[in-house]
Scaffold this active site. Structure first.
Site, PDB file in Angstrom:
ATOM      1  N   LEU A 214      49.571  55.853 -55.956  1.00  0.00           N
ATOM      2  CA  LEU A 214      50.484  56.888 -55.474  1.00  0.00           C
ATOM      3  C   LEU A 214      51.939  56.461 -55.603  1.00  0.00           C
ATOM      4  O   LEU A 214      52.819  57.303 -55.830  1.00  0.00           O
ATOM      5  CB  LEU A 214      50.156  57.229 -54.018  1.00  0.00           C
ATOM      6  CG  LEU A 214      48.833  57.980 -53.779  1.00  0.00           C
ATOM      7  CD1 LEU A 214      48.649  58.258 -52.297  1.00  0.00           C
ATOM      8  CD2 LEU A 214      48.792  59.271 -54.571  1.00  0.00           C
ATOM      9  N   CYS A 215      52.207  55.151 -55.476  1.00  0.00           N
ATOM     10  CA  CYS A 215      53.595  54.705 -55.603  1.00  0.00           C
ATOM     11  C   CYS A 215      54.120  54.938 -57.012  1.00  0.00           C
ATOM     12  O   CYS A 215      55.293  55.278 -57.204  1.00  0.00           O
ATOM     13  CB  CYS A 215      53.711  53.230 -55.224  1.00  0.00           C
ATOM     14  SG  CYS A 215      52.681  52.133 -56.210  1.00  0.00           S
ATOM     15  N   THR A 216      53.244  54.782 -58.011  1.00  0.00           N
ATOM     16  CA  THR A 216      53.649  55.054 -59.394  1.00  0.00           C
ATOM     17  C   THR A 216      53.927  56.533 -59.583  1.00  0.00           C
ATOM     18  O   THR A 216      54.912  56.924 -60.226  1.00  0.00           O
ATOM     19  CB  THR A 216      52.555  54.593 -60.372  1.00  0.00           C
ATOM     20  OG1 THR A 216      52.365  53.186 -60.238  1.00  0.00           O
ATOM     21  CG2 THR A 216      52.938  54.912 -61.808  1.00  0.00           C
ATOM     22  N   GLU A 219      57.318  57.335 -57.591  1.00  0.00           N
ATOM     23  CA  GLU A 219      58.581  56.656 -57.878  1.00  0.00           C
ATOM     24  C   GLU A 219      58.843  56.440 -59.362  1.00  0.00           C
ATOM     25  O   GLU A 219      59.968  56.648 -59.823  1.00  0.00           O
ATOM     26  CB  GLU A 219      58.593  55.301 -57.148  1.00  0.00           C
ATOM     27  CG  GLU A 219      58.488  55.436 -55.632  1.00  0.00           C
ATOM     28  CD  GLU A 219      58.344  54.082 -54.956  1.00  0.00           C
ATOM     29  OE1 GLU A 219      58.501  53.062 -55.661  1.00  0.00           O
ATOM     30  OE2 GLU A 219      58.075  54.049 -53.742  1.00  0.00           O
TER      31      GLU A 219
END
Length: 454
Positions: A214-216, A219
């Site tokens: 999810l961070c990829t 962001e």
């Protein structure tokens, strides 16, 4: 000029090619093969085949089985026809869009092949009673889902019974023929529970589903798929709180596509298209009509070989690759003798005083089972059901009773348990397995050295 004498054309039998297999001996026949018209007629009149899936592979399977002499077919599929299906699922037309795949596929094959009877089922495979699947001689799989394969594999293996020496009872073996395709690649396999590896025995052949951190997504998106998944997994929930995303709803898919376009433009990422959006969100596997035809032909032939013994069956996994030329290979995989699905079952030794509630707790604590929310059946006798609520309430009074009494005070028996198994990533999957229950202290049962954790 005098008229030429033209000999009348001899009508060709519809079963001419089939007769070459079923009416005469050969060097490669199975030892149990008995050729003759009676065999051909029995296949036509008595053999019942269930085809699961009416997509690209399922359409081919229905056609091939109908043309191979099978007359009693049924097909089950939960999907409706979409425009994107029409280029490779040849039984469907533009006017069929929105109709159930199973119903249209059955209707088209019956129109083209005289004498065949195909019963369609527009439903989820989980919605059918377990005994529904026991009514068929063979189950042919044309699925595109690992979860669906695992479910049917569990159902078919659930019918399997073992002798005292842990050899499978032949009459309880429910054969499955499984086909799968992805682009120019495909496989066909024969599954004889208790004899050949079941799906669970070779689950390692299937790679885990690709998941994006999810961070990829939030962001640093790097490709079109990241933008699509961001719109699907993050933005949809943010904007439509509490509203479930439906991938089969065109308005929902269009919203994700539009948001993915905006996200891609913001980061300068090309390649977001509506078809790619559908593929990413619905995890669509690319399909090619020729691959479906080849794998279906292999599956139909194996089905015929199983019911007729006209040749030895595939041993036991055929792979096909048509990406660069034509390549096929047959691999013999081995059974997992400790498989929880197709094996004789986990042996659990109990006191006659153990209640059903305590037994269900044991299933969750057992290191090889880790089975939560378990439902329990002993043959046709349902001991407990977790769902639906009305059935759970009906069976609830049994929880406080000794399992020994509920099972008819038998010394030992095999029961089937259905529940959710914990995975290494803390997720859960539905599964079916067998448990061999032995009651200590019951008349005629000697002490055994297998404990609850064995």
């Amino acid at each position: 000029m005098a008229d030429l004498d033209v000999p009348p054309q001899v009508p060709q039998s519809k079963t001419r090619d089939l007769d070459k297999l079923l009416l005469r001996h050969g060097n490669l026949v199975d030892p149990g093969f008995v050729p003759g018209p009676g065999l051909r007629d029995d296949i036509r009149d008595y053999v019942r085949i269930l085809v699961i899936g009416a997509g690209g592979l399922g359409c081919e399977l229905l056609k091939d089985l109908a043309l191979s002499g099978f007359r009693n077919l049924e097909v089950i599929d939960m999907d409706r026809i979409e425009v994107t299906n029409l280029n490779r699922q040849f039984l469907f037309r533009i006017e069929d869009v929105g109709k159930p795949k199973a119903e249209v596929a059955a209707k088209r094959v019956m129109e083209r092949v005289s004498g065949v009877e195909i019963v369609p089922h527009f439903s989820r495979i989980e919605d059918k009673e377990i005994e529904f699947y026991n009514d068929f001689n063979i189950i042919a799989l044309g699925l595109d889902s690992i979860e669906a394969r695992k479910y049917i594999n569990g159902v078919a293996c659930g019918f399997l019974e073992y002798n005292e020496d842990d050899t499978p009872k032949r009459e309880t073996i429910k054969p499955m023929v499984d086909g799968g395709t992805e682009g120019f690649k495909g496989h066909a396999r024969v599954i004889l529970p208790g004899v050949t590896p079941c799906f669970e025995c070779t689950i390692y052949l299937f790679p885990p589903q690709v998941k994006f951190p999810l961070c990829t997504l939030a962001e640093t998106p790097r490709n079109a798929a990241h933008c699509i998944e961001y719109a699907h997994l993050i933005q949809w929930e943010t904007v439509h709180r509490g509203k479930t995303f439906d991938p089969d709803e065109p308005e929902h898919m269009k919203w994700v596509y539009d948001e993915a376009i905006r996200r891609a433009e913001l980061f300068g990422i090309p390649g977001v298209t509506y078809s790619l959006t559908q593929g990413v969100v619905k995890n669509i596997i690319p399909a090619i009509a020729s691959t479906n035809a080849i794998i279906s032909a292999a599956c139909a032939l194996e089905t015929l070989k199983i019911v007729s013994a006209c040749s030895k069956t595939l041993v036991n996994y055929l792979t096909y690759n048509g990406g660069e030329g034509l390549y096929t290979e047959v691999t013999k995989f081995e059974r997992d003798t400790e498989c929880l699905v197709c094996g004789p079952g986990i042996l659990i030794e109990l006191d006659t005083s153990v209640t059903l509630s305590k037994f269900i707790e044991m299933l969750e604590d057992h290191p090889k089972l880790l089975l939560s929310k378990a439902s329990v059946k002993q043959g046709e006798n349902t001991l407990y059901m977790q769902a639906p609520p009305v059935l759970e309430e009906f069976h609830r009074p049994k929880l406080s009773k000794p399992l020994y009494d509920l099972m008819g005070r038998v010394q030992k028996d095999t029961i089937h348990v259905f529940g959710q198994r914990a995975l290494k990533n803390n997720e859960k999957e539905s599964c079916t397995t067998k448990v061999r229950v032995v009651f200590k202290g019951a008349d005629g049962v000697a002490d055994m050295d297998t404990a609850i954790g064995a």
